[in-house]
Design an enzyme around this catalytic site. Sequence first.
Site, PDB file in Angstrom:
ATOM      1  N   GLU A   1      -1.740  -1.596  -5.094  1.00 51.75           N
ATOM      2  CA  GLU A   1      -2.984  -0.810  -5.073  1.00 51.75           C
ATOM      3  C   GLU A   1      -2.849   0.343  -6.307  1.00 51.75           C
ATOM      4  O   GLU A   1      -1.726   1.005  -6.587  1.00 51.75           O
ATOM      5  CB  GLU A   1      -3.312   0.141  -3.949  1.00 51.75           C
TER       6      GLU A   1
ATOM      7  N   ASP B   1      -2.371   1.149   7.417  1.00 48.16           N
ATOM      8  CA  ASP B   1      -1.275   0.775   6.149  1.00 48.16           C
ATOM      9  C   ASP B   1      -0.996  -0.794   6.150  1.00 48.16           C
ATOM     10  O   ASP B   1      -1.155  -1.048   5.096  1.00 48.16           O
ATOM     11  CB  ASP B   1      -0.060   1.645   6.056  1.00 48.16           C
TER      12      ASP B   1
ATOM     13  N   ASP C   1       0.854  -1.097   0.074  1.00 45.10           N
ATOM     14  CA  ASP C   1      -0.021  -0.008   0.033  1.00 45.10           C
ATOM     15  C   ASP C   1       0.900   1.289  -0.151  1.00 45.10           C
ATOM     16  O   ASP C   1       1.406   1.678   0.885  1.00 45.10           O
ATOM     17  CB  ASP C   1      -1.020  -0.059   1.097  1.00 45.10           C
TER      18      ASP C   1
END
Length: 183
Positions: free
Chosen positions: A79, A151, A20
């Site tokens: 992502e 996160d 991420d």
Amino acid sequence: MARAPRSAPPRLAHRILGIDPGSRFTGYGIIDTDGHHSRRVASGCIRVDKAPWPDRLRLIFDEVEQLVLDHRPHELAVEQLIFARDPSAALKLGQARGAALCAALRGELSVHEYSPKSVKLAVVGTGGAQKSQVQHMVQILLSMDTPPGEDEADALAIALCHAHSMGIPGRKRMAASWRDWRP
């Protein structure tokens, strides 16, 4: 009466690194999976928020490269970038993402991208899930004692999304959410 030998736990032979990306905090999560079951190997957060900008990119690259060397994942799930209102923030996020991707590519990992909505859909069952819902489902799916940080949870969710949507041998069909998954 003789007892039957205990069967070994299932071999989770496929390792996925989820990232991420962030300009201040980059979450990472490594899971082993067989397509049916997943187990957390390592996870955490690369914190670079105090360093000057070029040093942040180097730190992200170095940390992701070390994760690849230490854990030998087979693939990277990351992502996708979403449109941001602040062009400067979007550029910084893109650069941080690029540093992580370059480190993974240097380790010869194949890269798979997922939208934030598809990650939430795969892990929680709704594309509009809140961060706390993602954290809760990641904790449950990976049998973690405590909920992961935001996160870290996002990175683990990205790895789980890839595990749920890829064609690992033995996986009978892709599930859009936990509600319609069938073995």
